[in-house]
Design an enzyme around this catalytic site. Structure first.
Site, PDB file in Angstrom:
ATOM      1  N   LYS A 148      -5.581   0.184   2.299  1.00 46.19           N
ATOM      2  CA  LYS A 148      -6.533  -0.841   2.736  1.00 46.19           C
ATOM      3  C   LYS A 148      -7.749  -0.141   3.349  1.00 46.19           C
ATOM      4  O   LYS A 148      -8.676   0.227   2.628  1.00 46.19           O
ATOM      5  CB  LYS A 148      -5.877  -1.784   3.744  1.00 46.19           C
ATOM      6  CG  LYS A 148      -4.890  -2.769   3.131  1.00 46.19           C
ATOM      7  CD  LYS A 148      -3.516  -2.209   2.984  1.00 46.19           C
ATOM      8  CE  LYS A 148      -2.485  -3.279   2.675  1.00 46.19           C
ATOM      9  NZ  LYS A 148      -1.204  -2.667   2.297  1.00 46.19           N
TER      10      LYS A 148
ATOM     11  N   PHE B 177       4.397  -7.898   8.978  1.00 51.36           N
ATOM     12  CA  PHE B 177       4.155  -8.012   7.535  1.00 51.36           C
ATOM     13  C   PHE B 177       5.516  -8.038   6.819  1.00 51.36           C
ATOM     14  O   PHE B 177       6.509  -7.563   7.353  1.00 51.36           O
ATOM     15  CB  PHE B 177       3.289  -6.848   7.047  1.00 51.36           C
ATOM     16  CG  PHE B 177       2.980  -6.959   5.581  1.00 51.36           C
ATOM     17  CD1 PHE B 177       2.189  -7.986   5.103  1.00 51.36           C
ATOM     18  CD2 PHE B 177       3.522  -6.065   4.666  1.00 51.36           C
ATOM     19  CE1 PHE B 177       1.943  -8.122   3.755  1.00 51.36           C
ATOM     20  CE2 PHE B 177       3.272  -6.188   3.305  1.00 51.36           C
ATOM     21  CZ  PHE B 177       2.477  -7.222   2.850  1.00 51.36           C
ATOM     22  N   ASP B 178       5.548  -8.561   5.582  1.00 53.04           N
ATOM     23  CA  ASP B 178       6.857  -8.779   4.940  1.00 53.04           C
ATOM     24  C   ASP B 178       7.657  -7.499   4.715  1.00 53.04           C
ATOM     25  O   ASP B 178       8.878  -7.503   4.877  1.00 53.04           O
ATOM     26  CB  ASP B 178       6.735  -9.606   3.643  1.00 53.04           C
ATOM     27  CG  ASP B 178       5.796  -9.011   2.628  1.00 53.04           C
ATOM     28  OD1 ASP B 178       5.001  -8.135   3.005  1.00 53.04           O
ATOM     29  OD2 ASP B 178       5.842  -9.412   1.456  1.00 53.04           O
TER      30      ASP B 178
ATOM     31  N   ALA C  40      -2.753  -1.129   8.989  1.00 50.97           N
ATOM     32  CA  ALA C  40      -3.335  -1.260   7.655  1.00 50.97           C
ATOM     33  C   ALA C  40      -4.831  -1.583   7.687  1.00 50.97           C
ATOM     34  O   ALA C  40      -5.616  -1.007   6.941  1.00 50.97           O
ATOM     35  CB  ALA C  40      -2.575  -2.335   6.871  1.00 50.97           C
TER      36      ALA C  40
ATOM     37  N   HIS D 204       9.814 -12.632  -3.373  1.00 52.71           N
ATOM     38  CA  HIS D 204       8.554 -13.119  -3.959  1.00 52.71           C
ATOM     39  C   HIS D 204       8.035 -12.254  -5.100  1.00 52.71           C
ATOM     40  O   HIS D 204       7.351 -12.731  -5.987  1.00 52.71           O
ATOM     41  CB  HIS D 204       7.479 -13.267  -2.877  1.00 52.71           C
ATOM     42  CG  HIS D 204       7.214 -12.006  -2.117  1.00 52.71           C
ATOM     43  ND1 HIS D 204       8.114 -11.476  -1.224  1.00 52.71           N
ATOM     44  CD2 HIS D 204       6.159 -11.169  -2.124  1.00 52.71           C
ATOM     45  CE1 HIS D 204       7.612 -10.373  -0.713  1.00 52.71           C
ATOM     46  NE2 HIS D 204       6.435 -10.157  -1.241  1.00 52.71           N
TER      47      HIS D 204
ATOM     48  N   TYR E 286       2.399  23.300  -2.449  1.00 46.52           N
ATOM     49  CA  TYR E 286       3.563  22.559  -1.943  1.00 46.52           C
ATOM     50  C   TYR E 286       3.550  22.522  -0.416  1.00 46.52           C
ATOM     51  O   TYR E 286       3.843  21.495   0.193  1.00 46.52           O
ATOM     52  CB  TYR E 286       4.858  23.220  -2.437  1.00 46.52           C
ATOM     53  CG  TYR E 286       6.080  22.375  -2.177  1.00 46.52           C
ATOM     54  CD1 TYR E 286       6.563  21.509  -3.160  1.00 46.52           C
ATOM     55  CD2 TYR E 286       6.752  22.422  -0.957  1.00 46.52           C
ATOM     56  CE1 TYR E 286       7.676  20.711  -2.926  1.00 46.52           C
ATOM     57  CE2 TYR E 286       7.866  21.635  -0.715  1.00 46.52           C
ATOM     58  CZ  TYR E 286       8.331  20.783  -1.703  1.00 46.52           C
ATOM     59  OH  TYR E 286       9.429  19.998  -1.470  1.00 46.52           O
TER      60      TYR E 286
ATOM     61  N   ASP F 287       0.875  -1.232  13.624  1.00 47.07           N
ATOM     62  CA  ASP F 287       0.822  -1.300  12.164  1.00 47.07           C
ATOM     63  C   ASP F 287      -0.663  -1.422  11.824  1.00 47.07           C
ATOM     64  O   ASP F 287      -1.311  -2.427  12.099  1.00 47.07           O
ATOM     65  CB  ASP F 287       1.626  -2.514  11.679  1.00 47.07           C
ATOM     66  CG  ASP F 287       1.548  -2.684  10.156  1.00 47.07           C
ATOM     67  OD1 ASP F 287       0.705  -2.031   9.526  1.00 47.07           O
ATOM     68  OD2 ASP F 287       2.322  -3.495   9.606  1.00 47.07           O
TER      69      ASP F 287
HETATM   70  N1  F0G Z   1       1.572  -3.608   6.966  1.00 45.74           N
HETATM   71  C1  F0G Z   1       0.635  -4.521   6.639  1.00 45.74           C
HETATM   72  C2  F0G Z   1      -0.074  -5.257   7.734  1.00 45.74           C
HETATM   73  C3  F0G Z   1       0.329  -4.746   5.298  1.00 45.74           C
HETATM   74  O1  F0G Z   1      -0.592  -5.657   5.003  1.00 45.74           O
HETATM   75  C4  F0G Z   1       1.012  -4.012   4.301  1.00 45.74           C
HETATM   76  C5  F0G Z   1       0.739  -4.223   2.899  1.00 45.74           C
HETATM   77  C6  F0G Z   1       1.979  -3.075   4.681  1.00 45.74           C
HETATM   78  C7  F0G Z   1       2.225  -2.895   6.033  1.00 45.74           C
HETATM   79  C8  F0G Z   1       2.752  -2.276   3.674  1.00 45.74           C
HETATM   80  O2  F0G Z   1       1.931  -1.353   3.057  1.00 45.74           O
HETATM   81  O3  F0G Z   1       1.873  -1.993   0.640  1.00 45.74           O
HETATM   82  O4  F0G Z   1       1.184   0.264   1.409  1.00 45.74           O
HETATM   83  O5  F0G Z   1       3.559  -0.379   1.434  1.00 45.74           O
HETATM   84  N2  F0G Z   1       0.093  -5.171   2.476  1.00 45.74           N
HETATM   85  C9  F0G Z   1      -0.310  -5.428   1.108  1.00 45.74           C
HETATM   86  C10 F0G Z   1      -1.007  -6.749   1.060  1.00 45.74           C
HETATM   87  C11 F0G Z   1       0.730  -5.251   0.095  1.00 45.74           C
HETATM   88  O6  F0G Z   1      -1.278  -7.206  -0.057  1.00 45.74           O
HETATM   89  O7  F0G Z   1      -1.320  -7.320   2.103  1.00 45.74           O
HETATM   90  P1  F0G Z   1       2.157  -0.847   1.546  1.00 45.74           P
END
Ligand code: F0G
Length: 460
Positions: free
Chosen positions: A258, A124-125, A217, A450, A72, A215
């Site tokens: 990613k 990102f969304d 990813a 979406h 833990y 950010d």
């Molecule tokens: N930032 C970026 C640039 C992303 O592409 C994503 C996720 C996230 C943050 C959020 O990360 O999914 O681990 O919570 N992108 C995925 C995509 C879902 O299909 O591009 P997460």
């Protein structure tokens, strides 16, 4: 004869995928209310919905899974992850989370208050969702050229420094808790940001005393593009480039699914101890104790190996070459997409591919449904369904681009799969004049619609 290129790995395990008929797919997509997220994966032949959490792990990552320490507190797996995070990113503090949006949740809980402004280059969304959910705004400062799909630029995901400075000038400093720089720029087509732009963004932020959050990813793919496209970086290793990128950042969030090449995981890291202490409480509340957060020990182990392996040039080269193969085939067939090819995906230009479908009927979604019916290929809409409604007026937002993203998972599909994808897209492009209507919304959720939207065919 010069030997052709081949991948720097061989395949140890395979996974069967099933084929289907057009008739079956027409029925399945109708049952899924024309939402590709609602399709069961066994009804998909080639799944390009996302490159997130869908990559094939290496033998070393699988081996690391077996030696995960599930204690833990103070697990050795946490220490392994800490070691690679410090050496790659140079950030002294970090909090593991279950994925990227959880990292956003933790850090934005510590940073944002209602009415704040968080500028960025095409958030990102989920990032935008977390900002707007807190009744803050997320002005987009991406360079205008990113919206011209036919323009070839080596670094098409960049921040427009003038737009950013304009945001800084028009609001009091205390209203802007941070700037978000996304590398690569997913929303603009997996397009990279140059080291020069990263450095200049950081300098501008510093001048206004605003922290820079990266950010991250697809940070390794971004580093690959810096190495292969930006002057002065050809002889630097990916790890050296990554280290320089993060020397300009104050905070990072990452979806490790990613470029970490794991199925689940993420973290937020920072330089400032005070911010870490504040974020820590949210991490404990939302995710878990600070030495595991949202991850199991085995996942942290696999991530530590993944971050190390995927910051080697050969791995990134194989991946980005495969994305480029799809682009080259589309070029041969004359199909328009966001140029040049991105790091993780090809973004088909739906407005150009289906010119007869009205924007109110969701052009990119219509293309996604066509591609599924054509060959069982699942992409994802990056268009007006994703853009959602304006939080104030509740009107639909129509972004400049209607894109269908075909994201290529890391090390998962072969070049033959890619050839099937290109041929299917070509078939649709050839019958584009016969596709004149799209879809209308029957159900939508108030935020991030979406994922769960339900549609029906427009009958004319
Ligand atoms: N930032 C970026 C640039 C992303 O592409 C994503 C996720 C996230 C943050 C959020 O990360 O999914 O681990 O919570 N992108 C995925 C995509 C879902 O299909 O591009 P997460």
């Amino acid at each position: 004869m010069e030997l052709p290129y081949s991948e720097p790995y061989r395949i140890k395990a395979t996974e069967a995928i099933r084929t289907s008929t057009r008739q079956e797919r027409e029925e399945w997509i109708r049952q899924a209310r024309y939402n590709l997220f609602k399709l069961d994966s066994d009804k998909v032949f080639i799944d390009l919905l996302t490159d997130s959490g869908t990559g094939s792990m290496s033998d070393n990552q699988w081996a690391a899974i077996m030696t995960g320490d599930e204690s833990y507190a103070g697990a050795s797996s946490y220490r392994k992850l800490e070691t690679i995070i410090r050496s790659l990113f140079g950030m002294p503090y970090f909090l593991p989370t279950h994925q990227g949006r959880a990292a956003e949740n933790v850090i934005f809980s510590a940073l944002l208050k209602e009415g704040d402004i968080v500028p960025g280059n095409s958030h990102f969304d989920t990032t935008k969702g977390h900002i707007e959910f807190r009744r803050c705004s997320a002005p987009d400062c991406t360079i205008d050229e990113a919206a011209d799909t036919q323009k070839e630029l080596p670094f098409k995901g960049e921040m427009d420094l003038e737009k950013l400075e304009q945001v800084f000038k028009s609001h009091p400093r205390e209203k802007i808790p941070c700037t978000v720089l996304t590398i690569t720029n997913n929303t603009a087509g997996g397009q990279p940001v140059s080291m020069r732009n990263i450095r200049q963004t950081a300098e501008l932020c510093r001048r206004y005393n605003i922290p820079l959050l990266i950010d991250s990813a697809r940070f390794a793919e971004n580093a690959y593009f810096i190495k292969t496209r930006e002057q002065g970086y050809a002889d630097k290793s990916i790890k050296e480039i990554v280290r320089e990128i993060y020397s300009y950042a104050d905070i990072m969030t990452i979806s490790a699914k990613k470029d970490g090449v794991v199925n689940m995981g993420g973290f937020t890291a920072m330089r400032d101890k005070e911010l870490f202490t504040k974020a820590m409480s949210y991490a404990i509340m939302f995710e878990g104790y600070i030495t595991y957060g949202g991850m199991s020990g085995r996942d942290m182990n696999a991530l530590a190996v993944g971050l190390d392996e995927n910051t080697e040039f050969e791995q990134l080269d194989a991946r980005i070459r495969q994305v480029k193969l799809l682009a080259d085939l589309l070029d041969e067939y004359g199909v328009p997409y966001q140029r040049p090819a991105g790091g993780h995906a090809i973004f088909l230009d739906a407005k150009k591919i289906l010119p007869a479908v009205p924007r109110e009927e969701f052009i990119a979604q219509t293309l996604g449904i066509e591609l599924y019916i054509e060959a069982g290929i699942r992409g994802v809409e990056i268009g007006s369904i994703l853009a959602d409604r304006d939080p104030v007026t509740r009107e639909n937002r129509y972004p400049a681009l209607e894109l269908l993203r075909l994201a290529i998972p890391r090390r998962l599909y072969t070049d033959n799969h890619i050839r099937v994808v290109a041929a299917a897209v070509r078939n649709i492009y050839e019958r584009r004049d016969s596709i004149t209507s799209g879809y209308e919304i029957e159900f939508e959720a108030p935020i991030l619609r979406h994922f769960t939207v339900e549609l029906k065919k427009v009958q004319r």
